[in-house]
Design a protein around this motif. Structure first.
Motif, PDB file in Angstrom:
ATOM      1  N   TYR A 127       1.496  -3.742  -9.742  1.00 24.21           N
ATOM      2  CA  TYR A 127       0.250  -3.080  -9.778  1.00 24.21           C
ATOM      3  C   TYR A 127      -0.228  -3.153 -11.003  1.00 24.21           C
ATOM      4  O   TYR A 127      -0.611  -4.228 -11.522  1.00 24.21           O
ATOM      5  N   ASP A 128      -0.593  -2.078 -11.993  1.00 20.11           N
ATOM      6  CA  ASP A 128      -1.258  -2.179 -13.304  1.00 20.11           C
ATOM      7  C   ASP A 128      -0.326  -2.686 -14.359  1.00 20.11           C
ATOM      8  O   ASP A 128      -0.898  -3.434 -15.029  1.00 20.11           O
ATOM      9  N   PHE A 131      -0.052  -6.452 -14.549  1.00 16.25           N
ATOM     10  CA  PHE A 131      -1.148  -7.350 -14.145  1.00 16.25           C
ATOM     11  C   PHE A 131      -1.838  -8.316 -15.223  1.00 16.25           C
ATOM     12  O   PHE A 131      -2.091  -9.302 -14.835  1.00 16.25           O
ATOM     13  N   TRP A 169      -6.247   2.553  -1.041  1.00 14.34           N
ATOM     14  CA  TRP A 169      -5.270   1.839  -1.725  1.00 14.34           C
ATOM     15  C   TRP A 169      -4.407   2.719  -2.645  1.00 14.34           C
ATOM     16  O   TRP A 169      -3.181   2.585  -2.861  1.00 14.34           O
ATOM     17  N   SER A 173      -0.239   3.400  -2.652  1.00 15.10           N
ATOM     18  CA  SER A 173       0.722   3.239  -3.775  1.00 15.10           C
ATOM     19  C   SER A 173       1.991   4.319  -3.547  1.00 15.10           C
ATOM     20  O   SER A 173       3.158   4.050  -4.195  1.00 15.10           O
ATOM     21  N   TYR A 315      -7.953  -2.986 -13.614  1.00 12.76           N
ATOM     22  CA  TYR A 315      -6.661  -3.248 -13.066  1.00 12.76           C
ATOM     23  C   TYR A 315      -6.673  -2.835 -12.014  1.00 12.76           C
ATOM     24  O   TYR A 315      -7.455  -2.016 -11.458  1.00 12.76           O
ATOM     25  N   PRO A 316      -5.554  -3.182 -11.146  1.00  6.61           N
ATOM     26  CA  PRO A 316      -5.382  -2.397  -9.999  1.00  6.61           C
ATOM     27  C   PRO A 316      -4.552  -1.011 -10.270  1.00  6.61           C
ATOM     28  O   PRO A 316      -3.696  -0.892 -10.574  1.00  6.61           O
ATOM     29  N   THR A 338     -10.140  -7.093  -7.773  1.00  8.49           N
ATOM     30  CA  THR A 338      -8.898  -6.446  -7.687  1.00  8.49           C
ATOM     31  C   THR A 338      -8.788  -5.406  -6.373  1.00  8.49           C
ATOM     32  O   THR A 338      -9.792  -5.082  -6.075  1.00  8.49           O
ATOM     33  N   ALA A 339      -7.578  -5.450  -5.919  1.00 14.13           N
ATOM     34  CA  ALA A 339      -7.308  -4.711  -4.931  1.00 14.13           C
ATOM     35  C   ALA A 339      -8.256  -3.283  -4.716  1.00 14.13           C
ATOM     36  O   ALA A 339      -8.809  -3.075  -3.604  1.00 14.13           O
TER      37      ALA A 339
END
Length: 413
Positions: A127-128, A131, A169, A173, A315-316, A338-339
């Protein structure tokens, strides 16, 4: 129905839901942690709580975050206990659990339903945190710290009756089995307020007046920092300003840190990356670069309405309201591939997607859109239609939130 909101910075994500419940005739109370707060806000009774101690000096660094949450939870517990003694018993508590405030609320009202706002579940990788290799932590215990950071979430999973996540999304998580308790409903975008305006203008520095006839690139974040791609955007500017001699760049954001690590030394991220690219910019180009700091919301709307191309890089991580707000204003958007961004931006349909780390591609894509008015209009129109169809406050999100809350209190079997 009695409703209690828990959010130290209330109203936060509940700025539409809470007043709507008041308008429906419910008794709505919010527990907050704000000095000099008024006794009520839009019909919501405000009750302050304040922790009676600070964190323990020299406590293990992994535990600082959780101890702070525990202290807040204890303070809320005592304040809630007083409310119960005074005769207030909520049918439902709606909380942002990020500060730990709701950890002990079910120990005061054991039969009350608890709904929590689920923004993000922390991950050590994927994830972040992993990244951006430029800012990767060199501490091998970072994964341990992140696991400890989720203690607050896990304790909430045991007591929450349901959760609300603003995007799919973000909901995904979270781990099972709690993910199945989450309902995806965005906070909502007021598309009547946030809309295109051909006559919009913006004046700043007491003398600079801009409107839709100007070539304007906009970049907006709460704070200018790597998590929101400030460094990637700045590194794309020399190419942009060289190729577009009439373009003006308006950058909105503070000098603090909302997410991620603090910058080294005393300088904010804003100055660090401005200094990095200054040598590649002429004085004339620097004069077309404007840092507006933080601005009032009506100025923010005007800024989006005069924007020729709007940039959103992330970032994600948690999706910013500003992306959907810019879409509602009909902006032509260049965004990171990004997602979380891909949930609302489809490349070539509602905006253009670019590699977060490809500064030249970012510049090229922005310049292409600045050159193509018809394409900007098409993308902006599609972006607004998508927000109206899926994220409109009055017709989509607020009715869904109210339905979610009702079903939380009285589950349908």
């Amino acid at each position: 129905m009695n409703v209690l909101f828990l959010h130290q910075n209330f109203p936060g994500q509940f700025k539409h839901l809470a007043p709507a419940l008041v308008q429906q005739g419910h008794q709505v109370v919010a527990m907050i942690m704000q000095k000099n707060a008024p006794p009520q806000w839009q019909g919501v009774k405000l009750i302050n709580y304040f922790p009676n101690r600070g964190s323990t000096p020299n406590i293990h660094p992994w535990l600082v975050d959780f101890e702070t949450k525990t202290i807040r939870a204890e303070s809320v517990f005592h304040q809630a206990y007083q409310l119960r003694e005074q005769g207030f018993n909520p049918d439902v508590v709606i909380a942002n659990p990020g500060w730990g405030e709701s950890l002990l609320i079910k120990d005061v009202w054991t039969e009350t339903k608890l709904g929590i706002y689920c923004e993000f579940f922390y991950h050590a990788s994927g994830y972040d945190t992993t990244f951006d290799p430029e800012f990767a932590s060199m501490d091998e215990t970072e994964v341990c710290r992140i696991r400890w950071k989720n203690l607050n979430h896990y304790l909430h999973f045991d007591i929450a009756d349901g959760g609300l996540a603003p995007t799919r999304w973000q909901a995904d998580s979270f781990p099972e089995p709690f993910r199945s308790k989450l309902t995806v409903i965005h906070d909502g975008i007021d598309t009547n307020l946030l809309r295109p305006n051909a006559n919009a203008s913006l004046t700043f520095n007491s003398q600079i007046n801009l409107n839709r006839n100007d070539e304007i690139i906009t970049f907006v974040n709460r704070n200018l920092e790597p998590y929101r791609g400030y460094h990637s955007f700045m590194r794309s500017l020399p190419e942009i300003l060289t190729n577009r001699p009439n373009a003006k760049v308006l950058i909105v954001g503070g000098n603090g840190v909302s997410y991620g690590a603090k910058p080294p030394g005393d300088r904010p991220w804003r100055d660090i990356f401005l200094e990095e690219v200054k040598g590649k910019l002429t004085p004339q180009q620097l004069n077309r670069l404007y840092f507006l700091g933080t601005i009032p919301y009506n100025y923010f709307i005007n800024l989006l309405q005069i924007s020729t191309v709007h940039i959103y890089l992330s970032y994600p991580f948690v999706l910013s309201w500003s992306l959907l707000e810019s879409m509602a204003c009909g902006c032509a958007i260049v965004a990171s591939n990004t997602a979380p961004v891909r949930e609302v931006i489809t490349d070539g349909e509602t905006g253009r997607l670019v590699d977060f780390f490809d500064y030249s591609a970012i510049a090229t894509t922005i310049c292409q859109l600045l050159e193509d008015k018809e394409e900007r209009q098409r993308l902006g129109t599609n972006a607004r239609r998508l927000v109206q169809a899926k994220y409109d406050l009055q017709t989509i999100c607020l009715p869904q939130q109210l339905q979610w809350l009702g079903e939380l209190v009285s589950p349908q079997h």
